[in-house]
Design an enzyme around this catalytic site. Structure first.
Site, mmCIF file in Angstrom:
data_model
loop_
_atom_site.group_PDB
_atom_site.id
_atom_site.type_symbol
_atom_site.label_atom_id
_atom_site.label_comp_id
_atom_site.label_asym_id
_atom_site.label_seq_id
_atom_site.Cartn_x
_atom_site.Cartn_y
_atom_site.Cartn_z
ATOM 1 N N THR A 19 0.838 -1.199 0.000
ATOM 2 C CA THR A 19 0.000 0.000 0.000
ATOM 3 C C THR A 19 0.871 1.246 0.000
ATOM 4 O OG1 THR A 19 -1.518 -1.269 1.405
ATOM 5 C CG2 THR A 19 -2.000 1.058 1.130
ATOM 6 N N ARG A 23 7.883 -2.510 2.778
ATOM 7 C CA ARG A 23 8.069 -2.580 4.229
ATOM 8 C C ARG A 23 8.459 -3.987 4.631
ATOM 9 N NH1 ARG A 23 3.163 0.893 6.829
ATOM 10 N NH2 ARG A 23 3.535 2.693 5.492
ATOM 11 N N SER A 114 6.288 4.087 8.505
ATOM 12 C CA SER A 114 5.133 4.820 9.035
ATOM 13 C C SER A 114 4.888 4.537 10.519
ATOM 14 C CB SER A 114 3.920 4.492 8.184
ATOM 15 O OG SER A 114 2.845 5.314 8.524
ATOM 16 N N LYS A 127 10.230 4.045 0.326
ATOM 17 C CA LYS A 127 9.148 4.436 -0.575
ATOM 18 C C LYS A 127 9.674 5.453 -1.573
ATOM 19 C CE LYS A 127 5.534 7.165 0.543
ATOM 20 N NZ LYS A 127 4.294 7.639 1.163
ATOM 21 N N ASP A 279 2.005 10.212 13.544
ATOM 22 C CA ASP A 279 2.643 8.892 13.540
ATOM 23 C C ASP A 279 4.142 8.965 13.245
ATOM 24 O OD1 ASP A 279 2.447 9.579 10.874
ATOM 25 O OD2 ASP A 279 2.238 7.498 10.220
ATOM 26 N N ASP A 281 6.127 8.814 10.658
ATOM 27 C CA ASP A 281 6.667 9.674 9.596
ATOM 28 C C ASP A 281 5.871 10.963 9.405
ATOM 29 O OD1 ASP A 281 4.533 8.150 8.661
ATOM 30 O OD2 ASP A 281 5.188 8.292 6.589
ATOM 31 N N ARG A 284 0.141 10.905 9.451
ATOM 32 C CA ARG A 284 -1.171 10.643 10.063
ATOM 33 C C ARG A 284 -1.488 11.644 11.166
ATOM 34 N NH1 ARG A 284 -2.478 4.251 10.444
ATOM 35 N NH2 ARG A 284 -1.876 3.787 8.314
ATOM 36 N N GLU A 365 -8.453 9.547 4.375
ATOM 37 C CA GLU A 365 -8.742 8.141 4.606
ATOM 38 C C GLU A 365 -9.128 7.947 6.065
ATOM 39 O OE1 GLU A 365 -6.350 5.167 2.289
ATOM 40 O OE2 GLU A 365 -4.756 6.473 2.989
ATOM 41 N N GLU A 366 -9.871 6.864 6.294
ATOM 42 C CA GLU A 366 -10.298 6.574 7.667
ATOM 43 C C GLU A 366 -9.116 6.273 8.590
ATOM 44 O OE1 GLU A 366 -9.771 3.307 8.885
ATOM 45 O OE2 GLU A 366 -8.844 2.866 6.949
ATOM 46 N N SER A 367 -7.989 5.908 7.999
ATOM 47 C CA SER A 367 -6.828 5.478 8.773
ATOM 48 C C SER A 367 -6.014 6.680 9.266
ATOM 49 C CB SER A 367 -5.966 4.562 7.911
ATOM 50 O OG SER A 367 -5.694 5.176 6.662
ATOM 51 N N LYS A 378 -0.466 12.656 2.680
ATOM 52 C CA LYS A 378 -1.294 13.095 3.790
ATOM 53 C C LYS A 378 -0.386 13.829 4.775
ATOM 54 C CE LYS A 378 -1.193 8.419 5.648
ATOM 55 N NZ LYS A 378 -1.625 7.169 5.015
ATOM 56 N N ARG A 498 -8.976 -6.455 7.562
ATOM 57 C CA ARG A 498 -9.676 -5.262 8.033
ATOM 58 C C ARG A 498 -11.152 -5.384 7.659
ATOM 59 N NH1 ARG A 498 -5.239 -2.625 9.551
ATOM 60 N NH2 ARG A 498 -3.572 -2.064 8.090
HETATM 61 C C1 G1P Z 1 -2.938 1.310 5.790
HETATM 62 C C2 G1P Z 1 -4.207 2.124 5.762
HETATM 63 C C3 G1P Z 1 -4.265 2.982 4.516
HETATM 64 C C4 G1P Z 1 -3.015 3.854 4.450
HETATM 65 C C5 G1P Z 1 -1.777 2.994 4.570
HETATM 66 C C6 G1P Z 1 -0.513 3.846 4.640
HETATM 67 O O1 G1P Z 1 -2.892 0.440 4.664
HETATM 68 O O2 G1P Z 1 -5.341 1.279 5.822
HETATM 69 O O3 G1P Z 1 -5.428 3.762 4.543
HETATM 70 O O4 G1P Z 1 -2.980 4.578 3.248
HETATM 71 O O5 G1P Z 1 -1.839 2.194 5.736
HETATM 72 O O6 G1P Z 1 -0.510 4.700 5.725
HETATM 73 P P1 G1P Z 1 -3.283 -1.123 4.752
HETATM 74 O O7 G1P Z 1 -2.459 -1.737 5.837
HETATM 75 O O8 G1P Z 1 -4.740 -1.163 5.121
HETATM 76 O O9 G1P Z 1 -3.021 -1.671 3.391
HETATM 77 ZN ZN ZN Z 2 2.632 7.369 8.206
#
Ligand code: G1P
Ligand code: ZN
Length: 545
Positions: A19, A23, A114, A127, A279, A281, A284, A365-367, A378, A498
């Site tokens: 995503t 990592r 992150s 990244k 967070d 980096d 968030r 995003e919700e995260s 972000k 999730r």
């Molecule tokens: C998670 C979050 C996603 C965010 C990403 C990077 O990814 O759900 O919204 O963009 O971290 O911070 P996921 O682990 O769900 O793939």
């Molecule tokens: Zn982050």
């Protein structure tokens, strides 16, 4: 000019960016040639690197500095003309995006995992962000991945370590190195967006107390400079402000569980007016009012609804966007503002095209991710300053702002349940089964509810037409609630499932209730449809947000 050395290597399996970049455990990254293979794959993707300029920095976690030394030597050997590096190897993710855009580099490499923990036994990440300052889109990460599968050599030079502590220019194997202040450009950008004068009046008001929890991670220096030094917040407003290689042994993840000290200050006998955390980096954010948790989906909607109070967004928003599992609170605001609202797959990389094409101004995003077109990432501190700007201009506490928002737009109850450390095969099978059976779901009864519609989310990018499939199974129930299933793409071991769930309410008597209770029926139905207990062997999630 130092001698360029060609080092023979062989591919490692599994260097597929997820995503948000690659990592892995530090123990994996430090295997012979592992980091080098991935970095050379990035350079190979870029093609001819002669004369190109790159920015490099990270969140300060364990292996950050060593990785920068390796990347610098490789960049010199590959012909780059210049490397911009944050002092001490520090650059928050949004600051990196700012630097790439401001200095027009050909991209940047961010060293971060992150919110994942740091340390010799924890996580590391790499990244690549492109020239627009945003995370490489899927087509680019795919190319990088393909290079990792065929790599047989990388280039480097033999050279002394560069001094990361001193701001200024130097030279490495014919390439210019410039160590820059990691905070200054970002702080200037923030001052150009928000009403710093007004926010300063708020922060120097003796009756307004706030706390910013940097979680021992990268935002410490940024928040201290901006909130305390430039805006005059009382010293000590920023807690856990010194970046540490292992983030003080905690998860630098801004949620109610991990930002414990902040949560205590917001809920005690004399709760503070406003609280926030960021967070590892710095991309968030979690924001809190006095004794009041603000869900990130609501925060995003509130920022969009009140954007007119911020100088930069006074003229209005081009449009907004949210990731698919994020609640639809933002859509309701967009409807009232009469602007488009886009729904993208999970991950920030999908917002970049929309911003570059001026289709959106704010997204999230919700995260715990919110941002705008000021950068292509972000941005945690940006969201905090946005909230402060709204609080001072509306003369209302955060809690009242959210409650009034619900009264006006209705409330989208939202929760995410994470099931961690699952057997990857079983979790994958569960999602495959759901996916295969999805067309047969409508009309089916699930617990107390019936299913109205269901699909596996596919996104067609409105700018370049690229299609991203299998982005999460969505189930819409007859009471207007929705459940979404997907597997995490950021973990470093086993699988994380999730389950996202949301439900819209407009009845004034039902706006201030407990989220888990309000969503219990839908969660139960979702569990039943997916045979979750059978596939996961679990009866309850590990983390609820
Ligand atoms: C998670 C979050 C996603 C965010 C990403 C990077 O990814 O759900 O919204 O963009 O971290 O911070 P996921 O682990 O769900 O793939
Ligand atoms: Zn982050």
């Amino acid at each position: 000019m130092s001698m360029i050395k060609t080092i023979e290597t062989t591919p490692y399996a599994g260097q597929k960016p997820g995503t948000s970049g690659l990592r892995k455990k530090v123990t994996e990254f430090t295997r012979v040639h592992y980091l080098e293979n991935f970095v050379q794959a990035i350079f190979n993707m870029l093609g001819d690197c002669q004369g190109k300029r790159l920015a490099v920095g990270g969140d300060g976690r364990y292996y950050n500095r060593q990785a920068i030394q390796i990347i610098a030597r490789m960049a010199a050997a590959n012909g780059f003309s210049k490397l911009l590096i944050g002092r001490d190897g520090i650059l928050s993710t949004p600051a990196m995006s700012c630097i790439i855009r401001k200095y027009g580099t050909d991209g940047g490499i961010i060293l971060s995992a992150s919110h994942n923990p740091g340390g010799p036994d924890a996580d590391f990440g790499v990244k690549f962000n492109g020239a627009n300052g945003g995370p490489a889109p899927e087509a680019v990460t795919e190319k990088i991945y393909r290079h990792t599968l065929t790599i047989d050599k990388y280039l480097t030079i033999e050279a002394d370590e560069i001094d990361l502590e001193r701001i200024g220019r130097s030279e490495l194997g014919g390439m210019e190195i410039e160590i820059i202040d990691p905070v200054a450009d970002y702080a200037d950008l923030m001052a150009s967006i928000f009403d710093f004068e007004k926010i300063s009046q708020l922060l120097t008001n003796r009756r307004f107390h706030m706390c910013f929890d940097a979680m021992h991670a990268v935002t410490g220096p940024y928040a201290r400079t901006i909130l305390e030094e430039q805006l005059g917040a009382e010293p000590g407003t920023v807690i856990n402000g010194a970046p540490s290689e292992s983030f003080g042994g905690i998860h630098p993840d801004p949620n109610l569980v991990h930002a414990r000290e902040l949560v205590e200050r917001m809920n005690g006998d004399a709760p503070l007016a406003f609280g926030a955390a960021s967070d590892g980096d710095g991309d968030r954010n979690m924001v809190l009012g006095s004794g009041f948790y603000i869900n990130p989906c609501d925060s995003l909607a509130v920022l969009a609804a009140n954007a007119g109070l911020v100088p930069k967004y006074q003229e209005g928003l081009a449009g907004v966007a949210r990731s698919m599992p994020t609640s639809r609170a933002l859509d309701r605001v967009a409807r009232v503002l009469e602007i488009p609202c886009y729904e993208t797959p999970v991950g920030w990389k999908y917002f970049g095209n929309l911003m570059d094409a001026d289709k959106i101004t704010i997204c999230g995003e919700e995260s715990f991710g919110t941002g705008s077109s000021h950068v292509r990432e972000k941005d945690g501190l940006w969201a905090v300053l946005f909230w402060l700007n709204i609080i001072v201009k509306s003369r209302k506490p955060a809690r009242s702002i959210v409650r009034e928002h619900w009264s006006q737009f209705g409330r989208d109850y939202f929760t995410r349940h994470d099931y961690e450390g699952l057997d990857a095969g079983r979790a994958g099978e569960m999602i495959s089964r759901l996916r295969e059976g999805v067309s047969g779901l409508p009309g089916r009864q699930a617990g107390e509810l019936s299913i109205q519609a269901a699909d596996d989310f596919t996104y067609t990018d409105p700018v370049d037409g690229s299609v991203s499939e299998e982005q999460g199974v969505r189930i819409f129930f007859n009471d207007g609630s929705r459940a979404v299933f997907r597997l995490s793409g950021t973990g470093t071991s086993n699988a994380t499932l999730r389950l996202y769930c949301d439900k819209y309410e407009t009845d004034p008597a039902l706006l201030g209730l407990d989220t888990q209770r309000m969503l219990a029926q839908s969660l139960q139905a979702a569990g039943e449809v997916s045979n979750m207990a059978e596939f996961t062997g679990r009866t309850a999630p590990d983390v609820i947000t």
